[in-house]
Motif scaffolding. Structure first.
Motif, short mmCIF file in Angstrom:
data_model
loop_
_atom_site.label_atom_id
_atom_site.label_comp_id
_atom_site.label_asym_id
_atom_site.label_seq_id
_atom_site.Cartn_x
_atom_site.Cartn_y
_atom_site.Cartn_z
N PHE A 272 9.08 -2.60 -6.36
CA PHE A 272 10.17 -3.24 -5.63
C PHE A 272 10.34 -2.50 -4.31
CE2 PHE A 272 14.81 -3.27 -4.71
CZ PHE A 272 14.96 -4.62 -4.43
N CYS A 273 10.69 -1.22 -4.40
CA CYS A 273 10.80 -0.36 -3.22
C CYS A 273 10.86 1.09 -3.68
CB CYS A 273 12.04 -0.71 -2.40
SG CYS A 273 12.32 0.37 -0.98
N GLY B 85 15.34 2.66 -2.66
CA GLY B 85 15.02 1.38 -3.29
C GLY B 85 15.93 1.09 -4.47
N PHE B 86 16.27 2.14 -5.21
CA PHE B 86 17.25 2.02 -6.30
C PHE B 86 18.60 1.65 -5.70
CE2 PHE B 86 19.36 4.63 -9.97
CZ PHE B 86 19.82 3.46 -10.55
N SER B 87 19.00 2.33 -4.64
CA SER B 87 20.28 2.03 -3.99
C SER B 87 20.32 0.61 -3.46
CB SER B 87 20.53 3.02 -2.83
OG SER B 87 20.57 4.34 -3.29
N LEU B 88 19.22 0.13 -2.93
CA LEU B 88 19.14 -1.25 -2.44
C LEU B 88 19.40 -2.24 -3.57
CD1 LEU B 88 18.36 -3.24 -0.10
CD2 LEU B 88 16.00 -3.07 -0.95
N GLU C 166 0.82 -1.21 0.00
CA GLU C 166 0.00 0.00 0.00
C GLU C 166 0.86 1.27 0.00
OE1 GLU C 166 1.18 -0.73 4.17
OE2 GLU C 166 0.51 -1.99 2.50
N LYS C 167 2.13 1.13 0.37
CA LYS C 167 3.08 2.24 0.37
C LYS C 167 4.19 2.01 -0.66
CE LYS C 167 1.63 4.79 3.91
NZ LYS C 167 1.38 6.25 3.84
N LEU C 168 3.93 1.16 -1.65
CA LEU C 168 4.92 0.81 -2.67
C LEU C 168 6.21 0.28 -2.05
CD1 LEU C 168 4.44 3.73 -5.24
CD2 LEU C 168 3.34 1.47 -5.21
N ASN C 169 6.04 -0.43 -0.93
CA ASN C 169 7.18 -1.04 -0.21
C ASN C 169 8.23 -0.01 0.18
OD1 ASN C 169 5.96 -3.62 -0.56
ND2 ASN C 169 6.84 -3.75 -2.60
N SER C 170 7.81 1.20 0.46
CA SER C 170 8.75 2.23 0.91
C SER C 170 9.23 1.91 2.32
CB SER C 170 8.10 3.61 0.86
OG SER C 170 6.93 3.65 1.66
#
Length: 257
Positions: A60-61, A109-112, A22-26
């Motif tokens: 993804f995140c 999420g990009f950094s992850l 619901e939070k785009l996996n933030s």
């Protein structure tokens, strides 16, 4: 066991799924803490020989959950407490880490995804260095990994302009290990990760460590380190099995020892 992630161990693979769709996996603080805990759990579990990180739903995140950020927050302390330990843990884990990027990977999420050893990318996924859009700089290892993958000039462009990188471009830039059609997603990410899980795990750990450190060493020191680590690899049971299998003309059965 976890509130914001799912953890499953099967066929020598630990699958960690970010689970705030619901939070785009933030990221919130709980997810930061739980993801680090799950990585440590997978790193120390003898039955686990590869680690997959993916997301629930269409993302993804999406990075940091900005609803948890106010004008009084010290962003530097936030990184030191929650993000930096996570990225450092990923770097020191000897087992291969696969980011299965099922959808949007933005900001942290990009950094992850960059901090993983491999990036399997859905044809519906995208990457975004979103920091510039809120007046911040990339973080969570982004300055370390991104220019090493795409070069100085392209990294500058992606960091300053903050434009979306679609799946096809990610593949062309070398960010995506493999581009996977949506209809083949589960089968292919499972097959890829399990393939790594049954490779010689000790050699993989030595490769990961040496490659990361090689950026900071001159040639002579690199040659010396290669000789030392090759001696270590040569003493493993998996090396003995590999040689035996080659001579017997059969596939090797590596045990990760």
């Amino acid at each position: 066991m976890y509130e914001t992630i799912l953890y499953e161990s099967k066929n020598a693979v630990a699958r960690i799924t970010l689970n705030r769709p619901e939070k785009l996996n933030s990221f919130n603080k709980t997810m930061n803490i739980e993801l680090l805990k799950a990585l440590k759990q997978a790193a120390t579990a003898e039955e686990v020989r590869a680690i997959m990180i993916t997301g629930t739903g269409r993302a993804f995140c999406a990075g940091q959950d900005l609803s948890e950020v106010d004008e009084k927050i010290d962003h530097g302390e936030l990184l030191k407490i929650y993000y930096n330990p996570l990225i450092e843990e990923m770097a020191q884990i000897g087992k291969p880490i696969i980011a299965a990027v099922n959808g949007t990977a933005a900001g942290a999420g990009f950094s992850l995804a960059l901090a993983a050893d491999f990036r399997l990318v859905s044809d519906k996924a995208s990457f975004l260095n979103a920091f510039i859009h809120v007046g911040l700089i990339p973080d969570s290892g982004n300055f370390y990994y991104l220019p090493r993958m795409v070069g100085h000039a392209k990294a500058m462009e992606l960091m300053m302009l903050g434009e979306k990188i679609r799946a096809e471009e990610a593949k062309m830039l070398g960010l995506a290990t493999k581009l996977i059609p949506t209809e083949k997603w589960e089968a292919e990410i499972t097959a890829f990760t399990e393939r790594l899980a049954f490779m010689p795990t000790k050699a993989i750990a030595l490769i990961k460590k040496n490659l990361l450190e090689s950026w900071e060493r001159p040639l002579s020191a690199t040659l010396e380190q290669e000789a030392y680590l090759q001696r270590v690899a040569g003493l493993t049971a998996d090396h003995q099995e590999g040689v035996k299998a080659f001579l017997e003309k059969r596939p090797p059965q590596f045990q990760g020892r």
